[in-house]
Design a protein around this motif. Structure first.
Motif, PDB file in Angstrom:
ATOM      1  N   ALA A 215       0.817  -1.216   0.000  1.00  0.00           N
ATOM      2  CA  ALA A 215       0.000   0.000   0.000  1.00  0.00           C
ATOM      3  C   ALA A 215       0.851   1.267   0.000  1.00  0.00           C
ATOM      4  O   ALA A 215       0.373   2.334  -0.390  1.00  0.00           O
ATOM      5  N   LEU A 216       2.115   1.159   0.441  1.00  0.00           N
ATOM      6  CA  LEU A 216       2.987   2.337   0.422  1.00  0.00           C
ATOM      7  C   LEU A 216       3.430   2.625  -1.002  1.00  0.00           C
ATOM      8  O   LEU A 216       3.708   1.723  -1.776  1.00  0.00           O
ATOM      9  N   LYS A 217       3.509   3.896  -1.310  1.00  0.00           N
ATOM     10  CA  LYS A 217       3.880   4.343  -2.652  1.00  0.00           C
ATOM     11  C   LYS A 217       5.312   4.860  -2.654  1.00  0.00           C
ATOM     12  O   LYS A 217       5.645   5.766  -1.895  1.00  0.00           O
ATOM     13  N   PRO A 218       6.172   4.293  -3.492  1.00  0.00           N
ATOM     14  CA  PRO A 218       7.544   4.805  -3.606  1.00  0.00           C
ATOM     15  C   PRO A 218       7.535   6.220  -4.174  1.00  0.00           C
ATOM     16  O   PRO A 218       6.692   6.557  -5.011  1.00  0.00           O
ATOM     17  N   ARG A 219       8.461   7.035  -3.704  1.00  0.00           N
ATOM     18  CA  ARG A 219       8.629   8.399  -4.202  1.00  0.00           C
ATOM     19  C   ARG A 219       9.977   8.927  -3.761  1.00  0.00           C
ATOM     20  O   ARG A 219      10.623   8.335  -2.911  1.00  0.00           O
ATOM     21  N   ILE A 220      10.387  10.024  -4.312  1.00  0.00           N
ATOM     22  CA  ILE A 220      11.613  10.676  -3.868  1.00  0.00           C
ATOM     23  C   ILE A 220      11.221  11.703  -2.804  1.00  0.00           C
ATOM     24  O   ILE A 220      10.293  12.486  -2.995  1.00  0.00           O
ATOM     25  N   TRP A 221      11.925  11.679  -1.680  1.00  0.00           N
ATOM     26  CA  TRP A 221      11.652  12.579  -0.558  1.00  0.00           C
ATOM     27  C   TRP A 221      12.990  13.171  -0.132  1.00  0.00           C
ATOM     28  O   TRP A 221      13.874  12.438   0.300  1.00  0.00           O
ATOM     29  N   TYR A 222      13.156  14.466  -0.316  1.00  0.00           N
ATOM     30  CA  TYR A 222      14.426  15.136  -0.016  1.00  0.00           C
ATOM     31  C   TYR A 222      15.606  14.425  -0.684  1.00  0.00           C
ATOM     32  O   TYR A 222      16.658  14.234  -0.086  1.00  0.00           O
ATOM     33  N   GLY A 223      15.403  14.000  -1.911  1.00  0.00           N
ATOM     34  CA  GLY A 223      16.455  13.386  -2.695  1.00  0.00           C
ATOM     35  C   GLY A 223      16.710  11.919  -2.404  1.00  0.00           C
ATOM     36  O   GLY A 223      17.635  11.335  -2.962  1.00  0.00           O
ATOM     37  N   MET A 224      15.905  11.311  -1.543  1.00  0.00           N
ATOM     38  CA  MET A 224      16.101   9.911  -1.154  1.00  0.00           C
ATOM     39  C   MET A 224      14.923   9.056  -1.604  1.00  0.00           C
ATOM     40  O   MET A 224      13.793   9.538  -1.636  1.00  0.00           O
ATOM     41  N   PRO A 225      15.174   7.771  -1.890  1.00  0.00           N
ATOM     42  CA  PRO A 225      14.049   6.861  -2.083  1.00  0.00           C
ATOM     43  C   PRO A 225      13.227   6.814  -0.794  1.00  0.00           C
ATOM     44  O   PRO A 225      13.791   6.750   0.305  1.00  0.00           O
ATOM     45  N   ALA A 226      11.922   6.897  -0.943  1.00  0.00           N
ATOM     46  CA  ALA A 226      11.053   6.933   0.225  1.00  0.00           C
ATOM     47  C   ALA A 226       9.723   6.272  -0.114  1.00  0.00           C
ATOM     48  O   ALA A 226       9.438   5.981  -1.281  1.00  0.00           O
ATOM     49  N   TYR A 227       8.903   6.089   0.918  1.00  0.00           N
ATOM     50  CA  TYR A 227       7.653   5.357   0.768  1.00  0.00           C
ATOM     51  C   TYR A 227       6.595   6.050   1.606  1.00  0.00           C
ATOM     52  O   TYR A 227       6.806   6.314   2.792  1.00  0.00           O
ATOM     53  N   ALA A 228       5.457   6.374   0.985  1.00  0.00           N
ATOM     54  CA  ALA A 228       4.393   7.129   1.637  1.00  0.00           C
ATOM     55  C   ALA A 228       3.049   6.464   1.363  1.00  0.00           C
ATOM     56  O   ALA A 228       2.940   5.581   0.504  1.00  0.00           O
ATOM     57  N   GLU A 229       2.023   6.922   2.063  1.00  0.00           N
ATOM     58  CA  GLU A 229       0.694   6.362   1.859  1.00  0.00           C
ATOM     59  C   GLU A 229       0.095   6.772   0.516  1.00  0.00           C
ATOM     60  O   GLU A 229      -0.741   6.068  -0.028  1.00  0.00           O
ATOM     61  N   SER A 230       0.528   7.922  -0.002  1.00  0.00           N
ATOM     62  CA  SER A 230       0.068   8.361  -1.326  1.00  0.00           C
ATOM     63  C   SER A 230       1.100   9.331  -1.900  1.00  0.00           C
ATOM     64  O   SER A 230       2.013   9.761  -1.194  1.00  0.00           O
ATOM     65  N   ALA A 231       0.915   9.679  -3.146  1.00  0.00           N
ATOM     66  CA  ALA A 231       1.849  10.584  -3.824  1.00  0.00           C
ATOM     67  C   ALA A 231       1.844  11.980  -3.205  1.00  0.00           C
ATOM     68  O   ALA A 231       2.802  12.734  -3.371  1.00  0.00           O
TER      69      ALA A 231
ATOM     70  N   THR B 119       1.215  12.612   0.230  1.00  0.00           N
ATOM     71  CA  THR B 119       1.412  12.629   1.680  1.00  0.00           C
ATOM     72  C   THR B 119       2.898  12.493   2.012  1.00  0.00           C
ATOM     73  O   THR B 119       3.676  12.008   1.197  1.00  0.00           O
ATOM     74  N   PRO B 120       3.283  12.920   3.212  1.00  0.00           N
ATOM     75  CA  PRO B 120       4.703  12.828   3.591  1.00  0.00           C
ATOM     76  C   PRO B 120       5.189  11.379   3.621  1.00  0.00           C
ATOM     77  O   PRO B 120       4.420  10.458   3.896  1.00  0.00           O
ATOM     78  N   ALA B 121       6.463  11.216   3.371  1.00  0.00           N
ATOM     79  CA  ALA B 121       7.077   9.888   3.431  1.00  0.00           C
ATOM     80  C   ALA B 121       7.058   9.370   4.868  1.00  0.00           C
ATOM     81  O   ALA B 121       7.197  10.134   5.820  1.00  0.00           O
ATOM     82  N   LEU B 122       6.876   8.060   5.008  1.00  0.00           N
ATOM     83  CA  LEU B 122       6.911   7.410   6.309  1.00  0.00           C
ATOM     84  C   LEU B 122       8.230   6.671   6.523  1.00  0.00           C
ATOM     85  O   LEU B 122       8.694   6.541   7.649  1.00  0.00           O
ATOM     86  N   VAL B 123       8.809   6.174   5.428  1.00  0.00           N
ATOM     87  CA  VAL B 123      10.049   5.402   5.474  1.00  0.00           C
ATOM     88  C   VAL B 123      10.981   5.953   4.400  1.00  0.00           C
ATOM     89  O   VAL B 123      10.532   6.265   3.295  1.00  0.00           O
TER      90      VAL B 123
ATOM     91  N   THR C 168      10.332   8.286   9.279  1.00  0.00           N
ATOM     92  CA  THR C 168      10.270   9.741   9.412  1.00  0.00           C
ATOM     93  C   THR C 168       9.411  10.148  10.602  1.00  0.00           C
ATOM     94  O   THR C 168       8.667   9.338  11.173  1.00  0.00           O
ATOM     95  N   GLU C 169       9.498  11.412  10.943  1.00  0.00           N
ATOM     96  CA  GLU C 169       8.702  11.940  12.060  1.00  0.00           C
ATOM     97  C   GLU C 169       7.204  11.907  11.771  1.00  0.00           C
ATOM     98  O   GLU C 169       6.393  12.079  12.669  1.00  0.00           O
ATOM     99  N   LYS C 170       6.822  11.663  10.523  1.00  0.00           N
ATOM    100  CA  LYS C 170       5.406  11.613  10.143  1.00  0.00           C
ATOM    101  C   LYS C 170       4.763  10.269  10.471  1.00  0.00           C
ATOM    102  O   LYS C 170       3.551  10.132  10.434  1.00  0.00           O
ATOM    103  N   ALA C 171       5.571   9.276  10.790  1.00  0.00           N
ATOM    104  CA  ALA C 171       5.058   7.946  11.123  1.00  0.00           C
ATOM    105  C   ALA C 171       4.663   7.899  12.591  1.00  0.00           C
ATOM    106  O   ALA C 171       5.198   8.641  13.416  1.00  0.00           O
TER     107      ALA C 171
END
Length: 117
Positions: free
Chosen positions: A40-56, A58-62, A75-78
């Motif tokens: 269910a987590l969506k891969p994305r780039i977050w501050y230049g890093m591979p990351a995973y969030a609930e949607s495109a 929302t903030p990255a969780l991992v 991340t602090e959002k988790a």
């Protein structure tokens, strides 16, 4: 998967592909573990890093970092849970690794699943 999700996944795959070996293979393996553990987590780039969030949108969780050491971070959002035991007041948020074996894959999957509930 939406076109935004596909684009974000492509960016994550490209980011990992640009890493030098052996880190590229290790990070690809960790990426695969994360995607399998929490589809269910969506891969994305977050501050230049591979990351995973609930949607495109929302903030990255991992996140995955490839600095002097590779690391998996929450991340602090988790939602955090105290560690318990002697570390009761501490909340684990980052794990460094140099290689990934079956036991490490299992632990990464547990960590990622704990983030999504």
């Amino acid at each position: 998967m939406s076109s935004k999700d596909e684009k974000n996944l492509e960016q994550v795959i490209d980011k990992i592909a640009k890493m030098d070996e052996p880190r590229r293979s290790i990070m690809q393996r960790v990426h695969d573990v994360i995607v399998a553990a929490a589809p269910a987590l969506k891969p994305r780039i977050w501050y230049g890093m591979p990351a995973y969030a609930e949607s495109a949108s929302t903030p990255a969780l991992v996140t995955l970092r490839n600095d002097e050491r590779m690391n998996l971070a929450i991340t602090e959002k988790a939602g955090f849970r105290p560690a318990g035991g002697a570390d009761a007041a501490l909340m684990p948020a980052a794990w460094y690794f140099e290689t990934v074996d079956a036991d490490t894959e299992k632990r990464i999957a547990e960590i990622v699943r704990s983030v999504i509930g």
